[in-house]
Design a protein around this motif. Structure first.
Motif, PDB file in Angstrom:
ATOM      1  N   THR A   1      31.281  17.823  31.364  1.00  0.00           N
ATOM      2  CA  THR A   1      31.750  17.824  29.991  1.00  0.00           C
ATOM      3  C   THR A   1      32.954  18.748  29.892  1.00  0.00           C
ATOM      4  O   THR A   1      32.864  19.939  30.180  1.00  0.00           O
ATOM      5  CB  THR A   1      30.647  18.320  29.037  1.00  0.00           C
ATOM      6  OG1 THR A   1      29.516  17.465  29.192  1.00  0.00           O
ATOM      7  CG2 THR A   1      31.119  18.304  27.601  1.00  0.00           C
ATOM      8  N   VAL A   2      34.086  18.192  29.538  1.00  0.00           N
ATOM      9  CA  VAL A   2      35.311  18.977  29.406  1.00  0.00           C
ATOM     10  C   VAL A   2      35.408  19.449  27.966  1.00  0.00           C
ATOM     11  O   VAL A   2      35.244  18.664  27.031  1.00  0.00           O
ATOM     12  CB  VAL A   2      36.551  18.128  29.769  1.00  0.00           C
ATOM     13  CG1 VAL A   2      37.819  18.916  29.551  1.00  0.00           C
ATOM     14  CG2 VAL A   2      36.439  17.640  31.204  1.00  0.00           C
ATOM     15  N   GLN A   3      35.660  20.736  27.818  1.00  0.00           N
ATOM     16  CA  GLN A   3      35.800  21.309  26.489  1.00  0.00           C
ATOM     17  C   GLN A   3      37.224  21.786  26.300  1.00  0.00           C
ATOM     18  O   GLN A   3      37.927  22.079  27.263  1.00  0.00           O
ATOM     19  CB  GLN A   3      34.834  22.484  26.317  1.00  0.00           C
ATOM     20  CG  GLN A   3      33.383  22.080  26.435  1.00  0.00           C
ATOM     21  CD  GLN A   3      32.469  23.302  26.405  1.00  0.00           C
ATOM     22  OE1 GLN A   3      32.738  24.294  27.063  1.00  0.00           O
ATOM     23  NE2 GLN A   3      31.404  23.198  25.632  1.00  0.00           N
ATOM     24  N   ARG A   4      37.636  21.900  25.051  1.00  0.00           N
ATOM     25  CA  ARG A   4      38.975  22.383  24.731  1.00  0.00           C
ATOM     26  C   ARG A   4      38.858  23.736  24.042  1.00  0.00           C
ATOM     27  O   ARG A   4      37.936  23.956  23.255  1.00  0.00           O
ATOM     28  CB  ARG A   4      39.695  21.385  23.842  1.00  0.00           C
ATOM     29  CG  ARG A   4      39.944  20.076  24.572  1.00  0.00           C
ATOM     30  CD  ARG A   4      40.490  19.022  23.694  1.00  0.00           C
ATOM     31  NE  ARG A   4      41.644  19.513  22.968  1.00  0.00           N
ATOM     32  CZ  ARG A   4      42.425  18.773  22.229  1.00  0.00           C
ATOM     33  NH1 ARG A   4      42.188  17.503  22.090  1.00  0.00           N
ATOM     34  NH2 ARG A   4      43.453  19.285  21.604  1.00  0.00           N
ATOM     35  N   PHE A   5      39.818  24.618  24.330  1.00  0.00           N
ATOM     36  CA  PHE A   5      39.806  25.966  23.768  1.00  0.00           C
ATOM     37  C   PHE A   5      41.185  26.337  23.252  1.00  0.00           C
ATOM     38  O   PHE A   5      42.193  25.872  23.769  1.00  0.00           O
ATOM     39  CB  PHE A   5      39.396  26.995  24.834  1.00  0.00           C
ATOM     40  CG  PHE A   5      38.011  26.776  25.362  1.00  0.00           C
ATOM     41  CD1 PHE A   5      36.938  27.419  24.778  1.00  0.00           C
ATOM     42  CD2 PHE A   5      37.783  25.923  26.425  1.00  0.00           C
ATOM     43  CE1 PHE A   5      35.653  27.225  25.257  1.00  0.00           C
ATOM     44  CE2 PHE A   5      36.506  25.720  26.920  1.00  0.00           C
ATOM     45  CZ  PHE A   5      35.433  26.377  26.327  1.00  0.00           C
ATOM     46  N   ARG A   6      41.217  27.189  22.271  1.00  0.00           N
ATOM     47  CA  ARG A   6      42.475  27.742  21.786  1.00  0.00           C
ATOM     48  C   ARG A   6      42.319  29.262  21.729  1.00  0.00           C
ATOM     49  O   ARG A   6      41.195  29.758  21.578  1.00  0.00           O
ATOM     50  CB  ARG A   6      42.858  27.175  20.423  1.00  0.00           C
ATOM     51  CG  ARG A   6      42.112  27.801  19.271  1.00  0.00           C
ATOM     52  CD  ARG A   6      42.527  27.232  17.951  1.00  0.00           C
ATOM     53  NE  ARG A   6      41.429  26.368  17.567  1.00  0.00           N
ATOM     54  CZ  ARG A   6      41.500  25.344  16.786  1.00  0.00           C
ATOM     55  NH1 ARG A   6      42.600  25.023  16.231  1.00  0.00           N
ATOM     56  NH2 ARG A   6      40.469  24.617  16.522  1.00  0.00           N
TER      57      ARG A   6
ATOM     58  N   ASP B   1      51.593  28.095  21.746  1.00  0.00           N
ATOM     59  CA  ASP B   1      50.330  28.829  21.860  1.00  0.00           C
ATOM     60  C   ASP B   1      50.039  29.798  20.721  1.00  0.00           C
ATOM     61  O   ASP B   1      48.892  30.161  20.501  1.00  0.00           O
ATOM     62  CB  ASP B   1      50.304  29.633  23.170  1.00  0.00           C
ATOM     63  CG  ASP B   1      50.237  28.746  24.395  1.00  0.00           C
ATOM     64  OD1 ASP B   1      49.887  27.555  24.255  1.00  0.00           O
ATOM     65  OD2 ASP B   1      50.528  29.246  25.493  1.00  0.00           O
TER      66      ASP B   1
END
Length: 110
Positions: A9-14, A100
């Protein structure tokens, strides 16, 4: 036996941390204002535990900053000098910085 494919499961982060940053100025025709701004940046970095140095190499003068891993990185006009949450300094190119980070209005100037 049937084969079943398991995909991670690929997750996204900021980024969630607020950092302090200052942009290295472009050269201007007002050399006094440019020199003053550069001196302010050197003072800010060095007053907060960072390390900047002016290098003169074959008549070319430029500034380097030492990263947390001890690498000396040349600061180019327009680069952002970032003081991270641990107090370490690093460089970001303008386009990466813009994608960013966004300004935070909290009333403090560090």
């Amino acid at each position: 036996m049937g084969s079943t494919s398991h995909h991670p499961t690929v997750q996204r982060f900021r980024p969630r941390a607020t950092v302090e940053a200052i942009q290295w100025p472009e050269h201007t025709s007002d050399s006094h204002a440019y020199s003053h701004r550069v001196a302010e940046i050197h003072r800010w970095v060095n007053d907060h535990g960072g390390d900047t140095e002016v290098v003169i190499d074959s008549g070319d003068a430029y500034t380097v900053i030492t990263t947390p891993r001890g690498r000396r990185v040349r600061i180019l006009h327009g680069d952002w000098i970032i003081r991270g949450t641990t107090g370490s300094f690093f460089i970001s190119k303008p386009d990466a910085f813009a994608s960013d980070y966004e300004p935070v209005s909290d009333g403090s100037n560090g």
